[in-house]
Design a protein around this motif. Structure first.
Motif, PDB file in Angstrom:
ATOM      1  N   GLY A 300       0.827  -1.213   0.000  1.00 38.06           N
ATOM      2  CA  GLY A 300       0.000   0.000   0.000  1.00 38.06           C
ATOM      3  C   GLY A 300       0.854   1.253   0.000  1.00 38.06           C
ATOM      4  N   ILE A 301       1.936   1.233   0.764  1.00 34.18           N
ATOM      5  CA  ILE A 301       2.825   2.399   0.827  1.00 34.18           C
ATOM      6  C   ILE A 301       3.564   2.557  -0.506  1.00 34.18           C
ATOM      7  CG2 ILE A 301       4.786   3.445   2.037  1.00 34.18           C
ATOM      8  CD1 ILE A 301       3.847   1.836   4.563  1.00 34.18           C
ATOM      9  N   ARG A 303       2.525   1.634  -3.453  1.00 29.13           N
ATOM     10  CA  ARG A 303       1.552   2.180  -4.423  1.00 29.13           C
ATOM     11  C   ARG A 303       1.346   3.671  -4.221  1.00 29.13           C
ATOM     12  NH1 ARG A 303      -1.584  -2.621  -3.683  1.00 29.13           N
ATOM     13  NH2 ARG A 303      -2.709  -1.568  -2.015  1.00 29.13           N
ATOM     14  N   GLN A 304       1.312   4.080  -2.949  1.00 31.47           N
ATOM     15  CA  GLN A 304       1.099   5.495  -2.659  1.00 31.47           C
ATOM     16  C   GLN A 304       2.267   6.334  -3.198  1.00 31.47           C
ATOM     17  OE1 GLN A 304      -1.689   6.512  -1.357  1.00 31.47           O
ATOM     18  NE2 GLN A 304      -1.297   8.642  -0.814  1.00 31.47           N
TER      19      GLN A 304
ATOM     20  N   ILE B 282       1.430  10.833   4.947  1.00 38.02           N
ATOM     21  CA  ILE B 282       0.371  10.024   4.334  1.00 38.02           C
ATOM     22  C   ILE B 282       0.990   8.713   3.862  1.00 38.02           C
ATOM     23  CG2 ILE B 282      -1.322   9.849   2.476  1.00 38.02           C
ATOM     24  CD1 ILE B 282      -1.733  12.816   2.581  1.00 38.02           C
ATOM     25  N   LEU B 283       0.648   7.644   4.546  1.00 36.90           N
ATOM     26  CA  LEU B 283       1.216   6.329   4.207  1.00 36.90           C
ATOM     27  C   LEU B 283       0.559   5.736   2.987  1.00 36.90           C
ATOM     28  CD1 LEU B 283       1.670   4.105   7.353  1.00 36.90           C
ATOM     29  CD2 LEU B 283       3.386   5.363   6.065  1.00 36.90           C
ATOM     30  N   GLY B 284      -0.734   6.025   2.825  1.00 34.78           N
ATOM     31  CA  GLY B 284      -1.433   5.482   1.672  1.00 34.78           C
ATOM     32  C   GLY B 284      -2.920   5.415   1.913  1.00 34.78           C
ATOM     33  N   GLY B 285      -3.671   5.498   0.830  1.00 29.41           N
ATOM     34  CA  GLY B 285      -5.126   5.433   0.919  1.00 29.41           C
ATOM     35  C   GLY B 285      -5.652   4.045   0.620  1.00 29.41           C
ATOM     36  N   SER B 286      -4.749   3.111   0.398  1.00 27.34           N
ATOM     37  CA  SER B 286      -5.197   1.766   0.000  1.00 27.34           C
ATOM     38  C   SER B 286      -4.493   0.680   0.805  1.00 27.34           C
ATOM     39  CB  SER B 286      -4.944   1.552  -1.493  1.00 27.34           C
ATOM     40  OG  SER B 286      -3.556   1.513  -1.765  1.00 27.34           O
ATOM     41  N   ILE B 287      -4.379   0.919   2.110  1.00 28.43           N
ATOM     42  CA  ILE B 287      -3.717  -0.062   2.978  1.00 28.43           C
ATOM     43  C   ILE B 287      -4.684  -1.205   3.289  1.00 28.43           C
ATOM     44  CG2 ILE B 287      -2.592  -0.434   5.207  1.00 28.43           C
ATOM     45  CD1 ILE B 287      -0.973   1.523   3.594  1.00 28.43           C
ATOM     46  N   GLU B 288      -4.260  -2.410   2.962  1.00 28.93           N
ATOM     47  CA  GLU B 288      -5.067  -3.591   3.256  1.00 28.93           C
ATOM     48  C   GLU B 288      -4.315  -4.497   4.238  1.00 28.93           C
ATOM     49  OE1 GLU B 288      -7.714  -4.807  -0.389  1.00 28.93           O
ATOM     50  OE2 GLU B 288      -5.658  -4.606  -1.082  1.00 28.93           O
TER      51      GLU B 288
END
Lengths: 433, 433
Positions: A300-301, A303-304, B282-288
């Motif tokens: 996720g990181i 990708r960000q 901001i680490l990411g908006g799509s952390i799964e």
């Protein structure tokens, strides 16, 4: 700093250069000597080296090479990790499941410690893996009992701190008991840390560091992970829990130093990246969690960074250390770093321009002959092309064969150091897709 | 930007202000109107609003309020999420497990879509949760069959993308089938995304977006998570897998816009933090990943900031979004955000100066009456003081009662928007401990 391979055109070689720099920064041969500078080489008593851990033979060799006075000692390391020493005896034993060799050397080390006087100096060389190598069950517990509990813990999903708390309380040598046996002698402990907290009491179960945990803590952990206990262990813990703690006896001077940690390794890799114009993002040296889920977060990181330039702008490299865990569900082969790499490849699903390396800094990921593995955007495609289903492999904890089939293992042999996991994820710039 | 509470003296209020800013940035009332600017209010045919999702009533209300021409429509939202509309009919139905109300409104929506001509314009208002609300089993599958598969999926650990792939292929309305029913009419789809990839085909199972997944993908997912299939479903999938795909019929113009995503919410929170002198990461908006393991990784990063000033210097706030999963092991109460918060508190173990908030942006974490919860360095101590064992609570997925007991739930009521999880971890400056 040596010139590193180009991250854009040689991502694999670039990632490997980061790993090599990380390992070099925590190499005992380089770092041990400076911590012995202040010690007198000759004095009234004996100078005795005691040690245990995957890196401890390398630490002992480093001591010998810079020590021009009389010195003796006994150090235990993992099979295959011994290095030639002339004055300090190096013994090999089994890891991660202890064996009779570990038991015998532990007994001898306790005897040596008990022979010391106030004139003597001990240099204790402690590193990761020492917890399995120093094995001396507490009174009334058999070696087999302790081994059964240990094997169950390794498969339970407990973290290293929790496993070691239990080990200390079932041991006659861990949790400061070796240090206590040194009695009036002075003890300098040099610690090469492989645990997330860099707590000297946790590394190798702190044989020379006084234990602050209690038997109640150990019992709670065993309950939490539903570890089945042999009757003798159950009886021992119940008796200990009911007993008052004995007052400590007078000890000689004690000092300890953390000479190498995951943070040192990550900083060294970051420096190489920075010199190559790649922004390093050190996430942390103490990342824990189930390998495959830790991989999802890293994905996720990554990708960000690729999509939004946050929290770093590409080209960038995410660096992290710590110790992930694998809850064993299948009967496959592979350590936690390969499992991380496989899960990461699946999560990234071919995302362009993202390459990664995940390795154990000791050179052995789990029980395999490789330190870890590399992934690239085409990893899944290449696996499928040779008939491997990456998701099925992950489901049965079988990451080794797929990476072996692709030639994407990282093979270093034993590095003679150990600051745990090392992960580097390179996000290249300008992916026009 | 409004003045936010001081992060040093009022960490809870500060974190809440970040969450409020995040939710406001994806509030349909603010963002829908600007996407309708170019649309003619009056034309030859009808303007019909169709919609489904937790935020879709709010989206419909926003359309009505800025629309001065004739308009009609039918929108389904979750129980408790309806808002007063005058020209667009709002129907409520069950989420996350579909009910008869959802089934009935789905049938009516398909009929309405089929009544449209080339002169008509559709504004489709799609948001998270629509996948459960739009429920119309494919031919030969009963509602109960579909509901059984859905319930099993929700408990399986499958991620939202995987669950929706299966749902689409068992549905007569999802995966572009509603859009196809609109035939020659033009369709503008406004999507409020609650999925990690921000893929319009995945949000609410993309009722108006052509599906690129195949029935083979759905079958693979069902196998992967060992979902037991009712015989009718098994027969249906086998038959579909054997069938050639029908050629698409001629459709009117199609357009879609992502009007709100997790990234928008995170950026808004970051702006508030920045204005308050707190570095946003901001680490990411799509952390799964599994909630408790995602929490461990976040804890590791927070510790790194506190101890080493990496990857950001304190005072800093880690921001992340996405959708974690909870593999249900116990019979406790609480959603994935509360589970994250509890696991985070346990991992941080009272680390000084670290406070956090974890909430669902829709205002409902799981099936509870709270959006999520807050933690502070004293969270574990306070829980134990009222007789709660935090680890035992986590082990049985029971995070709601502990936070309720402490008064540390975040209660907002339905927010009428939904971009999934929102996590903010504040690391205060200068912790002298």
């Amino acid at each position: 700093m040596p010139h590193s391979p180009d991250a854009a055109s040689e991502p694999r070689a670039f990632l490997r250069s980061l790993f090599d720099a990380a390992v070099a920064a925590v190499d005992p041969a380089r770092i041990v000597p400076r911590h012995l500078d202040g010690l007198p080489r000759r004095h009234r008593g004996r100078t005795v080296v005691l040690g245990a851990g995957k890196a401890s033979a390398a630490m002992a060799q480093a001591v010998e090479r810079c020590w021009d006075g009389p010195i003796e000692g006994l150090v235990v390391t993992r099979y295959g990790h011994a290095l030639p020493c002339e004055r300090i005896e190096i013994v090999e034993a089994a890891h991660p499941v202890p064996d009779a060799a570990g038991l015998a050397v532990s007994r001898r080390m306790m005897e040596l410690a008990r022979s010391l006087t106030a004139d003597d100096r001990v240099i204790a060389l402690i590193s990761g893996g020492g917890s399995a190598l120093l094995t001396l069950p507490a009174d009334g517990i058999s070696f087999e009992d302790k081994r059964a509990v240990n094997a169950a813990l390794l498969k339970s999903g407990a973290n290293i701190g929790e496993m070691n708390c239990v080990r200390r309380h079932l041991s006659a040598i861990k949790g400061g008991r070796l240090g206590a046996a040194c009695g009036p002698a002075s003890v300098l402990t040099l610690v090469l840390s492989d645990v997330p907290t860099d707590d000297p009491a946790v590394v190798a179960s702190g044989p020379t560091i006084a234990d602050t945990s209690t038997v109640a803590n150990a019992i709670e952990i065993l309950r939490r992970y539903k570890i089945e206990l042999p009757p003798a262990v159950q009886a021992f813990l119940a008796a200990r829990a009911a007993q008052p703690v004995a007052a400590p006896t007078a000890l000689g001077p004690r000092e300890h130093r953390m000479i190498a940690t995951a943070q040192h390794a990550l900083e060294a890799a970051a420096a190489v990246a920075r010199a190559a114009g790649i922004a390093p993002l050190i996430l942390g040296g103490s990342i824990e969690g189930e390998s495959r889920d830790v991989a999802l977060v890293h994905a996720g990181i990554a990708r960000q960074i690729a999509q939004h330039g946050q929290p770093a702008r590409a080209p960038a490299v995410i660096l992290s250390g710590g110790e992930t865990t694998v809850t064993v569900r299948g009967d496959g082969r592979g350590g936690r770093n390969m499992e991380f790499a496989l899960a990461l490849a699946i999560a990234l699903d071919g995302a362009p321009g993202i390459h990664a390396l995940a390795c154990d800094t000791d050179g052995i990921d789990g029980v395999e002959d490789a330190a870890g593995s590399l992934i690239a955007p085409d990893t899944l495609t290449r696996m499928r092309a040779v008939g491997i289903d990456p998701r099925a492999a992950l489901a049965r904890n079988d990451a080794y064969p797929p990476f072996a089939a692709l030639g994407d293992l990282v093979v270093t042999g034993p590095t003679h150091t150990n600051v745990n996991d090392f992960r580097a994820i390179l996000i290249q710039a300008d992916q026009d897709t």
